[in-house]
Scaffold this motif. Structure first.
Motif, short mmCIF file in Angstrom:
data_model
loop_
_atom_site.label_atom_id
_atom_site.label_comp_id
_atom_site.label_asym_id
_atom_site.label_seq_id
_atom_site.Cartn_x
_atom_site.Cartn_y
_atom_site.Cartn_z
N ARG A 1 0.82 -1.21 0.00
CA ARG A 1 0.00 0.00 0.00
C ARG A 1 0.86 1.27 0.00
N LEU B 1 4.79 6.18 -12.03
CA LEU B 1 3.33 6.01 -12.00
C LEU B 1 2.68 6.75 -10.85
N ARG C 1 0.73 4.48 -5.63
CA ARG C 1 -0.33 3.50 -5.91
C ARG C 1 -0.14 2.26 -5.04
N ASP C 2 -1.15 1.39 -5.11
CA ASP C 2 -1.08 0.10 -4.42
C ASP C 2 -0.70 -0.98 -5.43
N ILE C 3 -0.06 -2.03 -4.93
CA ILE C 3 0.31 -3.18 -5.76
C ILE C 3 -0.27 -4.43 -5.11
N PHE D 1 -2.61 -6.43 -9.87
CA PHE D 1 -3.26 -5.12 -9.99
C PHE D 1 -2.29 -4.05 -9.51
N ILE D 2 -2.28 -2.92 -10.20
CA ILE D 2 -1.59 -1.72 -9.74
C ILE D 2 -2.57 -0.55 -9.88
N GLY D 3 -2.81 0.15 -8.80
CA GLY D 3 -3.76 1.26 -8.83
C GLY D 3 -4.13 1.66 -7.42
N GLN D 4 -5.32 2.23 -7.27
CA GLN D 4 -5.80 2.64 -5.96
C GLN D 4 -6.89 1.68 -5.50
N LEU D 5 -6.66 1.00 -4.37
CA LEU D 5 -7.66 0.10 -3.81
C LEU D 5 -8.38 0.80 -2.67
N ASP D 6 -9.72 0.79 -2.70
CA ASP D 6 -10.46 1.41 -1.61
C ASP D 6 -10.52 0.45 -0.42
N ALA E 1 3.71 -4.24 -13.78
CA ALA E 1 2.41 -4.11 -14.44
C ALA E 1 1.62 -5.38 -14.18
#
Length: 392
Positions: A6, A16, A19-21, A30-35, A341
């Motif tokens: 996180r 990038l 972000r979270d991995i 997944f790479i992005g923002q996790l709620d 990725a």
């Protein structure tokens, strides 16, 4: 095994942002923002708070003497095998093993066995068939067969040119082995690359230019290393890279200066890589070819020089990281390596502001945690706690 990392600042190697991995098994899912709701739906996941840390791909080292090298000063100067702990603590998650001058007391069977052993201990490994000499010594008796039939063989090398320890191959012999590698790569879906050791003789990269100019050789099939022996060789390497070949610098005290010079000369940054030459010998000879000094290359030098280049070469972090991640993956056609990725192998590092590796993963398995090694070599002392990667 599910791991959620996180809040890291990600360089994949391109930046990038924060972000979270999410890692599932051996791959990045997944790479992005996790709620928070999504996080709550991951029972049993290991969660790592990476706030303030930088996430990068694990390093790929395309030139490592995993069974040792050397021998130029006699039997007592044969260098030792490498340990997986030396590899891991230097932030390296993938290595390509090679033989050097000695393909008599060092065998391809031993090289392959060592590569398999290192993989059992936790990293990804590949090897080159052949060695300094031509005709090439191989496992099956054929370069093409080695590449097609043996999973870990991705090309041939290191073939020596432009120095006394070379077997002085003709251009026709060089064209033959590059073509064998290329066809083997086509048949197996591998890189099929020929990795060339380049010496300090005034011929420099001339033989490789002739290959590309006079024969129907695909430029990416040619991969030249040790290109920083002198400025004339570096200039020659820039010209070779401009033709589409890959060129490699051996990490050392002059790396920052060499990278700066490469940039100044207009060198193609996408075709440049760095390697360690780890556990190979670093001999120095006098004008008569007599050995006067011998040192052993250290795996940690690669990690140290990456960060030295970030600090002093004038290049940005993502540009330098590419030399040991994305570019190397492209040169060796390791399509699941070298980038962060979704769908890529979960080889990654989490580095703090002091350039110390706080956490490391190889194929999703945690190799470093809180700055300490989580896995060690089979014969390493259980009480040993070697320092993890740190720039000095």
């Amino acid at each position: 095994m599910v791991t959620l990392i996180r809040g890291a600042e990600i360089f994949a190697p391109e930046p990038l942002g924060v972000r979270d991995i999410l890692v599932e098994g051996e791959r990045i899912a997944f790479i992005g923002q996790l709620d928070p709701a999504a996080v709550a739906e991951l029972p049993g996941a290991v969660v790592i708070d990476a706030t303030g840390l930088t996430a990068t791909p694990g390093l790929i080292d395309p030139h490592v003497h995993i069974t040792g090298g050397g021998g130029e000063g006699g039997y007592a100067t044969r260098t030792p095998e490498i340990s997986v702990t030396d590899i891991i603590r230097a932030g390296v998650t993938t290595v390509v093993g090679c033989l050097g001058t000695d393909s008599v007391t060092r065998s391809h069977g031993g090289l392959l066995a060592k590569a398999r052993g290192l993989e059992e201990e936790g990293i990804t490994t590949f090897v080159y068939t052949g060695s300094y000499q031509l005709p090439a010594r191989t496992i099956t008796g054929s370069v093409v067969d080695d590449i097609v039939l043996i999973d870990k063989v991705i090309g041939a090398g290191e073939i020596a040119i432009s120095e006394r320890r070379s077997f002085q191959p003709t251009i026709e012999a060089l064209a033959d082995i590059v073509s064998q590698c290329h066809v083997g790569g086509l048949l197996s879906g591998k890189a099929g690359v020929t990795h060339f050791h380049v010496g300090a003789h005034e011929s420099r990269l001339g033989p490789l230019h002739r290959l590309l100019d006079d024969y129907p050789i695909a430029p990416p099939a040619v991969y030249a290393t040790h290109i920083t022996r002198d400025d004339e060789l570096l200039v020659d390497a820039v010209a070779l890279a401009a033709k589409g070949a890959f060129v490699d610098m051996t990490a050392g005290a002059s790396t920052v200066e060499s990278v700066r010079r490469y940039v100044e000369l207009g060198g193609d940054l996408d075709h440049l890589t760095l390697s360690s030459d780890a556990n190979g010998s670093l001999p120095r000879f006098d004008a008569h070819g007599r050995l006067i000094e011998l040192q052993v290359a250290d795996q940690s030098t690669l990690y140290e020089q990456v960060w030295a280049c970030v600090e002093s070469s004038g290049l940005d972090l993502h540009q330098v990281l590419a030399f040991v991640t994305a570019n190397t993956a492209d040169a060796l056609k390791l399509f699941r390596k070298g980038r962060l990725a979704a769908g890529k192998d979960a080889d990654l590092l989490l580095v703090d502001e002091d350039r110390t590796i706080r956490h490391g993963f190889a194929l999703g398995r945690q190799t470093i945690g809180d700055g300490h090694l989580r896995i060690r070599g089979t014969f390493d002392s259980p009480s040993a706690r070697p320092e993890t990667g740190r720039s000095r």
